[in-house]
Scaffold this motif. Sequence first.
Motif, PDB file in Angstrom:
ATOM      1  N   PHE A   1     -25.269  11.418  -7.918  1.00 32.06           N
ATOM      2  CA  PHE A   1     -24.365  11.183  -6.792  1.00 32.06           C
ATOM      3  C   PHE A   1     -23.920   9.720  -6.652  1.00 32.06           C
ATOM      4  CE2 PHE A   1     -26.871  14.942  -5.737  1.00 32.06           C
ATOM      5  CZ  PHE A   1     -25.874  15.851  -5.439  1.00 32.06           C
ATOM      6  N   ILE A   2     -24.320   8.849  -7.561  1.00 31.99           N
ATOM      7  CA  ILE A   2     -23.921   7.433  -7.461  1.00 31.99           C
ATOM      8  C   ILE A   2     -22.403   7.278  -7.381  1.00 31.99           C
ATOM      9  CG2 ILE A   2     -23.852   5.234  -8.711  1.00 31.99           C
ATOM     10  CD1 ILE A   2     -26.783   5.789  -9.543  1.00 31.99           C
ATOM     11  N   PRO A   3     -21.616   7.940  -8.234  1.00 34.58           N
ATOM     12  CA  PRO A   3     -20.158   7.776  -8.111  1.00 34.58           C
ATOM     13  C   PRO A   3     -19.629   8.175  -6.731  1.00 34.58           C
ATOM     14  CG  PRO A   3     -20.693   8.788 -10.210  1.00 34.58           C
ATOM     15  CD  PRO A   3     -21.964   8.771  -9.395  1.00 34.58           C
ATOM     16  N   ALA A   4     -20.163   9.241  -6.164  1.00 30.96           N
ATOM     17  CA  ALA A   4     -19.721   9.678  -4.831  1.00 30.96           C
ATOM     18  C   ALA A   4     -20.084   8.620  -3.791  1.00 30.96           C
ATOM     19  CB  ALA A   4     -20.351  11.017  -4.477  1.00 30.96           C
ATOM     20  N   ARG A   5     -21.322   8.142  -3.826  1.00 28.07           N
ATOM     21  CA  ARG A   5     -21.738   7.140  -2.834  1.00 28.07           C
ATOM     22  C   ARG A   5     -20.910   5.866  -2.957  1.00 28.07           C
ATOM     23  NH1 ARG A   5     -26.934   8.826  -4.569  1.00 28.07           N
ATOM     24  NH2 ARG A   5     -27.312   6.764  -5.451  1.00 28.07           N
ATOM     25  N   LYS A   6     -20.594   5.459  -4.174  1.00 28.40           N
ATOM     26  CA  LYS A   6     -19.764   4.259  -4.369  1.00 28.40           C
ATOM     27  C   LYS A   6     -18.355   4.473  -3.809  1.00 28.40           C
ATOM     28  CE  LYS A   6     -22.231   2.227  -8.164  1.00 28.40           C
ATOM     29  NZ  LYS A   6     -22.141   1.018  -8.894  1.00 28.40           N
ATOM     30  N   LEU A   7     -17.818   5.671  -3.995  1.00 28.99           N
ATOM     31  CA  LEU A   7     -16.495   5.989  -3.427  1.00 28.99           C
ATOM     32  C   LEU A   7     -16.539   5.867  -1.917  1.00 28.99           C
ATOM     33  CD1 LEU A   7     -13.560   7.259  -3.759  1.00 28.99           C
ATOM     34  CD2 LEU A   7     -14.700   9.419  -3.208  1.00 28.99           C
ATOM     35  N   TYR A   8     -17.537   6.465  -1.289  1.00 32.37           N
ATOM     36  CA  TYR A   8     -17.629   6.431   0.165  1.00 32.37           C
ATOM     37  C   TYR A   8     -17.839   5.004   0.664  1.00 32.37           C
ATOM     38  CZ  TYR A   8     -18.214  11.443  -0.632  1.00 32.37           C
ATOM     39  OH  TYR A   8     -18.032  12.739  -1.040  1.00 32.37           O
ATOM     40  N   GLU A   9     -18.657   4.243  -0.010  1.00 31.56           N
ATOM     41  CA  GLU A   9     -18.858   2.831   0.366  1.00 31.56           C
ATOM     42  C   GLU A   9     -17.545   2.071   0.274  1.00 31.56           C
ATOM     43  OE1 GLU A   9     -21.892   1.516  -2.341  1.00 31.56           O
ATOM     44  OE2 GLU A   9     -23.486   2.591  -1.272  1.00 31.56           O
ATOM     45  N   ARG A  10     -16.795   2.337  -0.778  1.00 29.96           N
ATOM     46  CA  ARG A  10     -15.487   1.676  -0.980  1.00 29.96           C
ATOM     47  C   ARG A  10     -14.540   1.929   0.202  1.00 29.96           C
ATOM     48  NH1 ARG A  10     -11.542   3.404  -5.937  1.00 29.96           N
ATOM     49  NH2 ARG A  10      -9.655   2.495  -5.111  1.00 29.96           N
ATOM     50  N   PHE A  11     -14.665   3.096   0.810  1.00 30.17           N
ATOM     51  CA  PHE A  11     -13.817   3.445   1.948  1.00 30.17           C
ATOM     52  C   PHE A  11     -14.440   3.069   3.293  1.00 30.17           C
ATOM     53  CE2 PHE A  11     -11.439   5.825  -1.160  1.00 30.17           C
ATOM     54  CZ  PHE A  11     -10.143   5.740  -0.686  1.00 30.17           C
ATOM     55  N   GLY A  12     -15.514   2.297   3.258  1.00 31.40           N
ATOM     56  CA  GLY A  12     -16.082   1.767   4.489  1.00 31.40           C
ATOM     57  C   GLY A  12     -17.142   2.620   5.148  1.00 31.40           C
ATOM     58  N   PHE A  13     -17.619   3.646   4.476  1.00 36.13           N
ATOM     59  CA  PHE A  13     -18.704   4.447   5.034  1.00 36.13           C
ATOM     60  C   PHE A  13     -20.007   3.670   4.908  1.00 36.13           C
ATOM     61  CE2 PHE A  13     -15.502   7.595   4.516  1.00 36.13           C
ATOM     62  CZ  PHE A  13     -15.764   8.557   5.466  1.00 36.13           C
ATOM     63  N   GLU A  14     -20.831   3.774   5.934  1.00 35.95           N
ATOM     64  CA  GLU A  14     -22.115   3.087   5.961  1.00 35.95           C
ATOM     65  C   GLU A  14     -23.216   4.122   6.096  1.00 35.95           C
ATOM     66  OE1 GLU A  14     -21.700   0.448   9.298  1.00 35.95           O
ATOM     67  OE2 GLU A  14     -20.545  -0.993   8.121  1.00 35.95           O
ATOM     68  N   TYR A  15     -24.385   3.781   5.570  1.00 31.94           N
ATOM     69  CA  TYR A  15     -25.520   4.698   5.640  1.00 31.94           C
ATOM     70  C   TYR A  15     -26.008   4.814   7.077  1.00 31.94           C
ATOM     71  CZ  TYR A  15     -25.323   4.654   0.630  1.00 31.94           C
ATOM     72  OH  TYR A  15     -24.884   4.802  -0.657  1.00 31.94           O
ATOM     73  N   CYS A  16     -26.445   6.014   7.433  1.00 33.95           N
ATOM     74  CA  CYS A  16     -26.900   6.296   8.796  1.00 33.95           C
ATOM     75  C   CYS A  16     -27.986   7.370   8.723  1.00 33.95           C
ATOM     76  CB  CYS A  16     -25.725   6.763   9.655  1.00 33.95           C
ATOM     77  SG  CYS A  16     -24.988   8.344   9.123  1.00 33.95           S
ATOM     78  N   GLY A  17     -28.473   7.770   9.864  1.00 30.55           N
ATOM     79  CA  GLY A  17     -29.440   8.856   9.932  1.00 30.55           C
ATOM     80  C   GLY A  17     -28.727  10.198   9.946  1.00 30.55           C
ATOM     81  N   PRO A  18     -29.498  11.271   9.974  1.00 30.84           N
ATOM     82  CA  PRO A  18     -28.899  12.608  10.024  1.00 30.84           C
ATOM     83  C   PRO A  18     -28.012  12.790  11.259  1.00 30.84           C
ATOM     84  CG  PRO A  18     -31.260  12.736   9.609  1.00 30.84           C
ATOM     85  CD  PRO A  18     -30.949  11.310   9.959  1.00 30.84           C
ATOM     86  N   PHE A  19     -27.017  13.613  11.132  1.00 36.95           N
ATOM     87  CA  PHE A  19     -26.095  13.926  12.230  1.00 36.95           C
ATOM     88  C   PHE A  19     -25.954  15.440  12.284  1.00 36.95           C
ATOM     89  CE2 PHE A  19     -23.729  13.424   8.351  1.00 36.95           C
ATOM     90  CZ  PHE A  19     -22.855  14.496   8.365  1.00 36.95           C
ATOM     91  N   GLY A  20     -25.355  15.928  13.350  1.00 38.54           N
ATOM     92  CA  GLY A  20     -25.144  17.369  13.481  1.00 38.54           C
ATOM     93  C   GLY A  20     -26.461  18.124  13.363  1.00 38.54           C
ATOM     94  N   ASP A  21     -26.473  19.145  12.516  1.00 39.83           N
ATOM     95  CA  ASP A  21     -27.660  19.983  12.332  1.00 39.83           C
ATOM     96  C   ASP A  21     -28.563  19.520  11.189  1.00 39.83           C
ATOM     97  OD1 ASP A  21     -26.844  21.647  14.399  1.00 39.83           O
ATOM     98  OD2 ASP A  21     -25.726  22.979  13.056  1.00 39.83           O
ATOM     99  N   TYR A  22     -28.246  18.391  10.582  1.00 41.79           N
ATOM    100  CA  TYR A  22     -29.050  17.903   9.464  1.00 41.79           C
ATOM    101  C   TYR A  22     -30.379  17.337   9.946  1.00 41.79           C
ATOM    102  CZ  TYR A  22     -24.855  18.133   6.541  1.00 41.79           C
ATOM    103  OH  TYR A  22     -23.752  18.556   5.858  1.00 41.79           O
ATOM    104  N   ALA A  23     -31.363  17.338   9.049  1.00 42.56           N
ATOM    105  CA  ALA A  23     -32.664  16.723   9.298  1.00 42.56           C
ATOM    106  C   ALA A  23     -32.933  15.724   8.176  1.00 42.56           C
ATOM    107  CB  ALA A  23     -33.752  17.794   9.313  1.00 42.56           C
TER     108      ALA A  23
END
Length: 151
Positions: free
Chosen positions: A117-139
């Motif tokens: 998933f490194i390419p996906a994470r790099k894409l999201y980082e490039r668009f300004g997404f930052e790491y966070c905790g679970p949201f919605g129904d995720y754990a």
Amino acid sequence: MLIKIDDLRGPEVAQILTEHLTDMYAVSPPESVHALDLDKLRKPEITFWSVWDGNQLAGCGALKELDATHAEIKSMRTANAYRGKGVAVKIMEHILGVAAERNYQRLSLETGTQDFFIPARKLYERFGFEYCGPFGDYAEDPYSAFMTKTL
């Protein structure tokens, strides 16, 4: 390339989503796979787009409304033949544009933590997404990376 809302009925879309799910189950334990199948993508709170290069499916992505101000990116996938050709960037720009039109204040997503998933994470980082905790129904899950972006 043409990006269009898709009804998820074409064989090309079924094929790319099957490939997507196969890859997810190959690299993650079943309880850590959060990719959606065709039926789950047909929910009214989800908008699914396909990306076409002529009559060739180049990729796809979806947006799931969590509430009036928050949505989740789902089913981002680039067809193998189109990897490295900017398809993911185009669909991400499109999703961000739609999110702005819908006045969402935040977009979030879940992706994997493995090297796959490194390419996906790099894409999201490039668009300004930052790491966070679970949201919605995720754990919390060691196989999941959660990311968010304030719009």
